[in-house]
Design an enzyme around this catalytic site. Structure first.
Site, mmCIF file in Angstrom:
data_model
loop_
_atom_site.group_PDB
_atom_site.id
_atom_site.type_symbol
_atom_site.label_atom_id
_atom_site.label_comp_id
_atom_site.label_asym_id
_atom_site.label_seq_id
_atom_site.Cartn_x
_atom_site.Cartn_y
_atom_site.Cartn_z
ATOM 1 N N LYS A 14 0.839 -1.210 0.000
ATOM 2 C CA LYS A 14 0.000 0.000 0.000
ATOM 3 C C LYS A 14 0.872 1.257 0.000
ATOM 4 O O LYS A 14 0.661 2.169 -0.782
ATOM 5 C CB LYS A 14 -0.943 0.013 1.226
ATOM 6 C CG LYS A 14 -1.873 -1.193 1.286
ATOM 7 C CD LYS A 14 -2.827 -1.125 2.455
ATOM 8 C CE LYS A 14 -2.152 -1.224 3.809
ATOM 9 N NZ LYS A 14 -1.498 -2.531 4.070
ATOM 10 N N ARG A 89 -9.927 0.735 8.785
ATOM 11 C CA ARG A 89 -9.369 -0.573 9.115
ATOM 12 C C ARG A 89 -10.376 -1.470 9.813
ATOM 13 O O ARG A 89 -10.056 -2.580 10.198
ATOM 14 C CB ARG A 89 -8.199 -0.353 10.043
ATOM 15 C CG ARG A 89 -6.899 -0.814 9.444
ATOM 16 C CD ARG A 89 -5.863 -0.607 10.504
ATOM 17 N NE ARG A 89 -4.680 -1.316 10.224
ATOM 18 C CZ ARG A 89 -3.678 -0.821 9.529
ATOM 19 N NH1 ARG A 89 -3.750 0.367 8.993
ATOM 20 N NH2 ARG A 89 -2.591 -1.534 9.364
ATOM 21 N N ARG A 129 11.740 -5.975 4.924
ATOM 22 C CA ARG A 129 11.515 -4.538 4.684
ATOM 23 C C ARG A 129 12.454 -3.693 5.542
ATOM 24 O O ARG A 129 12.688 -3.981 6.700
ATOM 25 C CB ARG A 129 10.074 -4.167 5.020
ATOM 26 C CG ARG A 129 9.863 -2.640 5.009
ATOM 27 C CD ARG A 129 8.427 -2.248 5.032
ATOM 28 N NE ARG A 129 7.718 -2.700 6.197
ATOM 29 C CZ ARG A 129 6.409 -2.537 6.377
ATOM 30 N NH1 ARG A 129 5.696 -1.937 5.448
ATOM 31 N NH2 ARG A 129 5.821 -2.964 7.461
ATOM 32 N N ARG A 162 11.145 -1.825 11.094
ATOM 33 C CA ARG A 162 10.039 -1.449 11.974
ATOM 34 C C ARG A 162 9.882 -2.460 13.107
ATOM 35 O O ARG A 162 10.048 -3.651 12.890
ATOM 36 C CB ARG A 162 8.737 -1.367 11.159
ATOM 37 C CG ARG A 162 8.515 0.012 10.582
ATOM 38 C CD ARG A 162 7.367 0.102 9.628
ATOM 39 N NE ARG A 162 6.128 -0.542 10.048
ATOM 40 C CZ ARG A 162 5.007 -0.530 9.320
ATOM 41 N NH1 ARG A 162 4.991 0.125 8.164
ATOM 42 N NH2 ARG A 162 3.922 -1.127 9.728
ATOM 43 N N ARG A 173 -0.583 -9.119 13.272
ATOM 44 C CA ARG A 173 -1.167 -8.120 12.355
ATOM 45 C C ARG A 173 -2.031 -8.812 11.298
ATOM 46 O O ARG A 173 -3.087 -8.299 10.911
ATOM 47 C CB ARG A 173 -0.057 -7.290 11.703
ATOM 48 C CG ARG A 173 0.571 -6.306 12.690
ATOM 49 C CD ARG A 173 1.912 -5.801 12.216
ATOM 50 N NE ARG A 173 1.848 -5.054 10.994
ATOM 51 C CZ ARG A 173 2.899 -4.878 10.172
ATOM 52 N NH1 ARG A 173 4.064 -5.414 10.462
ATOM 53 N NH2 ARG A 173 2.769 -4.165 9.086
HETATM 54 P P1 AP5 Z 1 4.826 -1.639 1.843
HETATM 55 O O1 AP5 Z 1 4.535 -0.790 0.655
HETATM 56 O O2 AP5 Z 1 5.598 -1.037 2.961
HETATM 57 O O3 AP5 Z 1 3.481 -2.354 2.353
HETATM 58 P P2 AP5 Z 1 2.253 -1.788 3.155
HETATM 59 O O4 AP5 Z 1 1.030 -2.445 2.592
HETATM 60 O O5 AP5 Z 1 2.272 -0.286 3.183
HETATM 61 O O6 AP5 Z 1 2.569 -2.409 4.580
HETATM 62 P P3 AP5 Z 1 2.428 -1.841 6.037
HETATM 63 O O7 AP5 Z 1 3.130 -2.844 6.911
HETATM 64 O O8 AP5 Z 1 2.899 -0.430 6.152
HETATM 65 O O9 AP5 Z 1 0.898 -1.933 6.235
HETATM 66 P P4 AP5 Z 1 0.146 -2.018 7.519
HETATM 67 O O10 AP5 Z 1 -1.234 -1.803 7.050
HETATM 68 O O11 AP5 Z 1 0.363 -3.242 8.342
HETATM 69 O O12 AP5 Z 1 0.827 -0.895 8.442
HETATM 70 P P5 AP5 Z 1 0.418 0.584 8.843
HETATM 71 O O13 AP5 Z 1 1.634 1.394 8.816
HETATM 72 O O14 AP5 Z 1 -0.795 1.065 8.125
HETATM 73 O O15 AP5 Z 1 5.595 -2.946 1.319
HETATM 74 C C1 AP5 Z 1 6.031 -3.960 2.200
HETATM 75 C C2 AP5 Z 1 7.359 -4.554 1.708
HETATM 76 O O16 AP5 Z 1 7.132 -5.237 0.466
HETATM 77 C C3 AP5 Z 1 8.448 -3.508 1.404
HETATM 78 O O17 AP5 Z 1 9.710 -4.060 1.725
HETATM 79 C C4 AP5 Z 1 8.335 -3.258 -0.115
HETATM 80 O O18 AP5 Z 1 9.555 -2.864 -0.689
HETATM 81 C C5 AP5 Z 1 7.880 -4.640 -0.607
HETATM 82 N N1 AP5 Z 1 6.971 -4.567 -1.751
HETATM 83 C C6 AP5 Z 1 6.005 -3.639 -1.991
HETATM 84 N N2 AP5 Z 1 5.346 -3.911 -3.130
HETATM 85 C C7 AP5 Z 1 5.914 -5.066 -3.612
HETATM 86 C C8 AP5 Z 1 5.657 -5.871 -4.760
HETATM 87 N N3 AP5 Z 1 4.698 -5.546 -5.651
HETATM 88 N N4 AP5 Z 1 6.417 -6.976 -4.958
HETATM 89 C C9 AP5 Z 1 7.407 -7.316 -4.056
HETATM 90 N N5 AP5 Z 1 7.699 -6.579 -2.959
HETATM 91 C C10 AP5 Z 1 6.955 -5.474 -2.736
HETATM 92 O O19 AP5 Z 1 -0.052 0.359 10.366
HETATM 93 C C11 AP5 Z 1 0.854 0.012 11.391
HETATM 94 C C12 AP5 Z 1 0.135 -0.030 12.725
HETATM 95 O O20 AP5 Z 1 -0.415 1.285 13.037
HETATM 96 C C13 AP5 Z 1 -1.075 -0.958 12.817
HETATM 97 O O21 AP5 Z 1 -0.709 -2.295 13.099
HETATM 98 C C14 AP5 Z 1 -1.891 -0.293 13.935
HETATM 99 O O22 AP5 Z 1 -1.392 -0.606 15.200
HETATM 100 C C15 AP5 Z 1 -1.687 1.179 13.669
HETATM 101 N N6 AP5 Z 1 -2.720 1.757 12.781
HETATM 102 C C16 AP5 Z 1 -2.521 2.315 11.544
HETATM 103 N N7 AP5 Z 1 -3.683 2.714 11.022
HETATM 104 C C17 AP5 Z 1 -4.651 2.395 11.901
HETATM 105 C C18 AP5 Z 1 -6.067 2.532 11.908
HETATM 106 N N8 AP5 Z 1 -6.730 3.060 10.874
HETATM 107 N N9 AP5 Z 1 -6.740 2.088 12.993
HETATM 108 C C19 AP5 Z 1 -6.115 1.549 14.048
HETATM 109 N N10 AP5 Z 1 -4.774 1.376 14.109
HETATM 110 C C20 AP5 Z 1 -4.037 1.799 13.044
#
Ligand code: AP5
Length: 215
Positions: A14, A89, A129, A162, A173
């Site tokens: 994402k 979410r 990552r 991270r 997660r």
């Molecule tokens: P990346 O692009 O970083 O993936 P992502 O989907 O953004 O993953 P996140 O881990 O950031 O998502 P998340 O939803 O768990 O975390 P968030 O920060 O929102 O890519 C991942 C890896 O794959 C990278 O190494 C990249 O290079 C590689 N990659 C990308 N595309 C690729 C492809 N096509 N092919 C191969 N490799 C690829 O949330 C974190 C925490 O915050 C949550 O757990 C929660 O505690 C809190 N939080 C955030 N939002 C909320 C909410 N709305 N409500 C409650 N808690 C929340």
């Protein structure tokens, strides 16, 4: 004008797609994860409140997120579009977002993009990552490594892993995602504004498919 929501499991790509899409459409990329991690880094009251929740891989409370999102979407740069990454979410957050967008009279313009990647691939991706704490660039040691193993290509800051990318937390997660977040996909599907994208292809191919489906 683009009002987009990015859905998909942790590690689906994402953030990677959001950076490219926000540049392409000149709209702000609003990542709730980045906002929360920045608060933790600054040790603000919000950061202190959410630090352990994030570390455990659980969700931060809906009330806190509502304040963050409502405040962010009221800023001037969101008037002509935005890209939400990490929100909504759960169903409650999806309904909150509807209320906010309804007030702004843009609810019918919202499009959700769901990046699909199987769990096995997620664990592999997230354990490799590395992120830049300064400029937010995201790397992968296997598929998209930095030129220098430990430094950001852009700003030369030391890359970090991270805290929530440890295997046990990744599993938690994913549990939270399947139980709480995936119903949001059906929510948008039933409203007829869901676009599914195969996230197992390489990032530029995923971007190409998203652009094609958005047109
Ligand atoms: P990346 O692009 O970083 O993936 P992502 O989907 O953004 O993953 P996140 O881990 O950031 O998502 P998340 O939803 O768990 O975390 P968030 O920060 O929102 O890519 C991942 C890896 O794959 C990278 O190494 C990249 O290079 C590689 N990659 C990308 N595309 C690729 C492809 N096509 N092919 C191969 N490799 C690829 O949330 C974190 C925490 O915050 C949550 O757990 C929660 O505690 C809190 N939080 C955030 N939002 C909320 C909410 N709305 N409500 C409650 N808690 C929340």
């Amino acid at each position: 004008m683009r009002f987009l929501v990015l859905l998909g499991p942790p590690g689906a790509g994402k953030g990677t797609q959001a950076k490219m899409l926000s540049e392409k459409f000149a709209i702000p990329h609003i990542s709730t994860g980045d906002i929360l991690r920045e608060a933790v880094r600054k040790e603000s009251p919000l950061g202190k409140e959410v630090k352990d929740v994030i570390k455990r891989g659980e969700l931060v409370s809906d009330d806190l997120l509502e304040k963050i999102i409502e405040e962010r979407l009221s800023q001037k740069d969101c008037r002509d579009g935005f890209l939400l990454d990490g929100y909504p979410r759960n169903l409650n957050q999806a309904k909150t977002l509807e209320r906010i967008l309804e007030k702004k009279d843009i609810l019918d313009k919202l499009v959700s993009l769901n990046i699909e990647v199987p769990d096995g691939e997620i664990v592999k991706r997230l354990s490799q990552r590395r992120s830049c704490p300064q400029c937010g660039m995201v790397y992968n040691l296997l598929t998209n490594p930095p030129k220098n193993d430990s430094q950001c290509d852009n700003c030369k800051t030391n890359l970090i892993q991270r805290e929530d990318d440890r295997e046990e937390t990744i599993k938690e997660r994913l549990n939270v995602y399947h139980k709480t977040t995936s119903p949001v996909i059906d929510f948008y599907k039933n409203k007829g504004n869901l676009i599914n994208v195969d996230g197992t292809k390489n990032p530029s191919e995923v971007l190409r498919m998203i652009e094609e489906k958005l047109n």
